[in-house]
Design a protein around this motif. Structure first.
Motif, PDB file in Angstrom:
ATOM      1  N   ASP A  15      -1.637  -6.038  -2.870  1.00  8.61           N
ATOM      2  CA  ASP A  15      -2.410  -6.369  -3.792  1.00  8.61           C
ATOM      3  C   ASP A  15      -1.662  -5.959  -5.669  1.00  8.61           C
ATOM      4  O   ASP A  15      -0.310  -5.430  -5.220  1.00  8.61           O
ATOM      5  CB  ASP A  15      -3.485  -5.265  -3.975  1.00  8.61           C
ATOM      6  CG  ASP A  15      -3.400  -3.428  -3.687  1.00  8.61           C
ATOM      7  OD1 ASP A  15      -1.511  -3.133  -4.471  1.00  8.61           O
ATOM      8  OD2 ASP A  15      -3.762  -2.743  -3.758  1.00  8.61           O
ATOM      9  N   LYS A  16      -2.417  -6.369  -6.366  1.00  9.42           N
ATOM     10  CA  LYS A  16      -1.299  -6.334  -7.856  1.00  9.42           C
ATOM     11  C   LYS A  16      -1.175  -4.567  -8.207  1.00  9.42           C
ATOM     12  O   LYS A  16       0.276  -4.523  -7.997  1.00  9.42           O
ATOM     13  CB  LYS A  16      -2.818  -6.065  -8.963  1.00  9.42           C
ATOM     14  CG  LYS A  16      -3.517  -7.276  -9.008  1.00  9.42           C
ATOM     15  CD  LYS A  16      -4.035  -7.785 -10.368  1.00  9.42           C
ATOM     16  CE  LYS A  16      -5.667  -7.390  -9.531  1.00  9.42           C
ATOM     17  NZ  LYS A  16      -6.527  -7.797 -10.507  1.00  9.42           N
ATOM     18  N   SER A  17      -1.490  -3.810  -7.427  1.00  8.06           N
ATOM     19  CA  SER A  17      -0.923  -1.934  -7.863  1.00  8.06           C
ATOM     20  C   SER A  17       0.476  -2.006  -6.718  1.00  8.06           C
ATOM     21  O   SER A  17       1.201  -1.835  -7.364  1.00  8.06           O
ATOM     22  CB  SER A  17      -1.714  -1.477  -7.260  1.00  8.06           C
ATOM     23  OG  SER A  17      -2.691  -1.012  -8.442  1.00  8.06           O
ATOM     24  N   CYS A  36      -3.132   4.540 -16.291  1.00 14.18           N
ATOM     25  CA  CYS A  36      -2.410   4.346 -15.602  1.00 14.18           C
ATOM     26  C   CYS A  36      -1.768   5.511 -14.818  1.00 14.18           C
ATOM     27  O   CYS A  36      -2.208   6.748 -15.064  1.00 14.18           O
ATOM     28  CB  CYS A  36      -0.867   3.668 -16.644  1.00 14.18           C
ATOM     29  SG  CYS A  36       0.848   3.698 -15.845  1.00 14.18           S
ATOM     30  N   ILE A  37      -0.623   5.268 -13.506  1.00 16.66           N
ATOM     31  CA  ILE A  37      -0.177   6.378 -12.615  1.00 16.66           C
ATOM     32  C   ILE A  37       1.085   5.793 -12.561  1.00 16.66           C
ATOM     33  O   ILE A  37       1.795   5.546 -12.381  1.00 16.66           O
ATOM     34  CB  ILE A  37      -0.698   6.895 -11.321  1.00 16.66           C
ATOM     35  CG1 ILE A  37      -0.454   7.915 -10.404  1.00 16.66           C
ATOM     36  CG2 ILE A  37      -0.907   5.242 -10.474  1.00 16.66           C
ATOM     37  CD1 ILE A  37      -1.143   8.046  -9.312  1.00 16.66           C
ATOM     38  N   SER A  38       1.422   7.225 -12.917  1.00 21.12           N
ATOM     39  CA  SER A  38       3.632   7.393 -13.676  1.00 21.12           C
ATOM     40  C   SER A  38       3.631   8.126 -11.622  1.00 21.12           C
ATOM     41  O   SER A  38       3.539   8.830 -12.399  1.00 21.12           O
ATOM     42  CB  SER A  38       4.265   7.181 -13.931  1.00 21.12           C
ATOM     43  OG  SER A  38       3.581   8.143 -15.117  1.00 21.12           O
ATOM     44  N   ILE A  87      -3.764   1.493 -12.549  1.00 23.23           N
ATOM     45  CA  ILE A  87      -5.124   2.481 -11.637  1.00 23.23           C
ATOM     46  C   ILE A  87      -6.214   1.416 -12.061  1.00 23.23           C
ATOM     47  O   ILE A  87      -6.333   0.836 -12.798  1.00 23.23           O
ATOM     48  CB  ILE A  87      -5.727   3.684 -12.206  1.00 23.23           C
ATOM     49  CG1 ILE A  87      -4.365   4.747 -12.041  1.00 23.23           C
ATOM     50  CG2 ILE A  87      -6.984   4.057 -11.121  1.00 23.23           C
ATOM     51  CD1 ILE A  87      -4.991   6.033 -12.557  1.00 23.23           C
ATOM     52  N   ARG A  88      -6.741   1.299 -10.212  1.00 18.30           N
ATOM     53  CA  ARG A  88      -7.400  -0.179 -10.373  1.00 18.30           C
ATOM     54  C   ARG A  88      -8.588   0.085  -9.155  1.00 18.30           C
ATOM     55  O   ARG A  88      -7.798   1.151  -7.939  1.00 18.30           O
ATOM     56  CB  ARG A  88      -6.832  -1.702  -9.803  1.00 18.30           C
ATOM     57  CG  ARG A  88      -5.861  -2.156 -10.904  1.00 18.30           C
ATOM     58  CD  ARG A  88      -4.988  -3.322  -9.983  1.00 18.30           C
ATOM     59  NE  ARG A  88      -4.418  -3.883 -11.832  1.00 18.30           N
ATOM     60  CZ  ARG A  88      -3.496  -3.867 -11.793  1.00 18.30           C
ATOM     61  NH1 ARG A  88      -2.446  -3.319 -10.428  1.00 18.30           N
ATOM     62  NH2 ARG A  88      -2.250  -4.406 -12.627  1.00 18.30           N
ATOM     63  N   TYR A 147      -1.315   5.845  -3.908  1.00 22.03           N
ATOM     64  CA  TYR A 147      -0.583   7.409  -4.113  1.00 22.03           C
ATOM     65  C   TYR A 147      -2.097   8.398  -4.420  1.00 22.03           C
ATOM     66  O   TYR A 147      -2.882   8.485  -5.898  1.00 22.03           O
ATOM     67  CB  TYR A 147      -0.434   8.043  -5.589  1.00 22.03           C
ATOM     68  CG  TYR A 147       1.149   7.372  -5.115  1.00 22.03           C
ATOM     69  CD1 TYR A 147       2.633   7.622  -4.088  1.00 22.03           C
ATOM     70  CD2 TYR A 147       1.820   6.118  -5.802  1.00 22.03           C
ATOM     71  CE1 TYR A 147       3.548   6.259  -3.349  1.00 22.03           C
ATOM     72  CE2 TYR A 147       2.975   5.446  -6.023  1.00 22.03           C
ATOM     73  CZ  TYR A 147       3.900   5.898  -4.890  1.00 22.03           C
ATOM     74  OH  TYR A 147       4.940   4.753  -4.348  1.00 22.03           O
ATOM     75  N   ASP A 148      -2.421   9.542  -3.229  1.00 25.69           N
ATOM     76  CA  ASP A 148      -3.732  10.383  -3.664  1.00 25.69           C
ATOM     77  C   ASP A 148      -3.407  12.110  -3.579  1.00 25.69           C
ATOM     78  O   ASP A 148      -2.900  12.446  -2.741  1.00 25.69           O
ATOM     79  CB  ASP A 148      -4.109   9.953  -2.103  1.00 25.69           C
ATOM     80  CG  ASP A 148      -5.041  10.943  -1.977  1.00 25.69           C
ATOM     81  OD1 ASP A 148      -5.829  11.669  -3.147  1.00 25.69           O
ATOM     82  OD2 ASP A 148      -6.332  11.207  -0.506  1.00 25.69           O
ATOM     83  N   ILE A 149      -3.094  11.770  -4.845  1.00 27.11           N
ATOM     84  CA  ILE A 149      -2.803  13.101  -5.863  1.00 27.11           C
ATOM     85  C   ILE A 149      -3.664  13.702  -4.486  1.00 27.11           C
ATOM     86  O   ILE A 149      -3.023  15.096  -5.266  1.00 27.11           O
ATOM     87  CB  ILE A 149      -3.810  13.052  -7.476  1.00 27.11           C
ATOM     88  CG1 ILE A 149      -3.248  11.967  -7.695  1.00 27.11           C
ATOM     89  CG2 ILE A 149      -3.662  14.421  -7.855  1.00 27.11           C
ATOM     90  CD1 ILE A 149      -3.490  11.696  -9.031  1.00 27.11           C
TER      91      ILE A 149
END
Length: 167
Positions: free
Chosen positions: A70-72, A117-119, A140-141, A147-149
């Protein structure tokens, strides 16, 4: 910011807030972002190092998305900076990584205030060449989670995750 215990142990006594980001890492941030078709966002630097033009990517976007699911996933792969390529002392790698993470989130908020966004930064402490560190980011989509926080402790390597929430 979310960190696992391995990161807390790595940071213990090392992180210095007054540390200056090395020039080459600052230049990567200064060069900013490139927005591709379908809302894909990449660093200008990492994009230009891997592709000759937006047209090449945009015309082959379906092939890339098949490869990366996917895009992410595509963004997570392309937007990878090895902090240890620019900094050589372990203490400087840790400090540079956290400063880069913070400055990235400020830049993201200025550039895309409406996009979540996730960084993250992760460290390889078993690297035969010394401490390794990678910075990554992706938009984030809905329905796409890399990544599951909630499961950050499941990662063996030291990791810090920062989530930018749109204003």
């Amino acid at each position: 910011m979310f960190t696992n215990n391995a990161m807390k142990n790595l940071m213990n006594g090392v992180f210095q807030k007054d540390f200056c980001l090395p020039d080459e890492l600052q230049i990567i941030l200064n060069e900013g972002f490139k927005k591709l078709d379908r809302g894909i966002i990449v660093f200008n630097r990492t994009f230009s190092e891997q592709f000759s033009s937006c047209e090449d990517v945009n015309s082959n976007i379906d092939k890339f998305l098949e490869t990366f699911i996917d895009k992410s996933g595509f963004e997570n792969f392309i937007n990878k900076i090895h902090i240890d390529d620019y900094v050589f002392e372990s203490v400087d790698i840790v400090n540079s990584a956290f400063i880069f993470l913070e400055k990235f989130n400020i830049l993201w908020g200025q550039s895309f205030p409406e996009i979540n966004c996730i960084s993250l930064i992760s460290f390889d402490t078993d690297n035969e060449f010394g401490l390794g560190c990678v910075f990554r980011f992706h938009v984030i989509r809905e329905g796409s989670e890399i990544y599951d926080i909630e499961k950050i402790e499941d990662f063996i390597e030291p990791m810090a995750i920062k989530v930018y929430q749109a204003v």
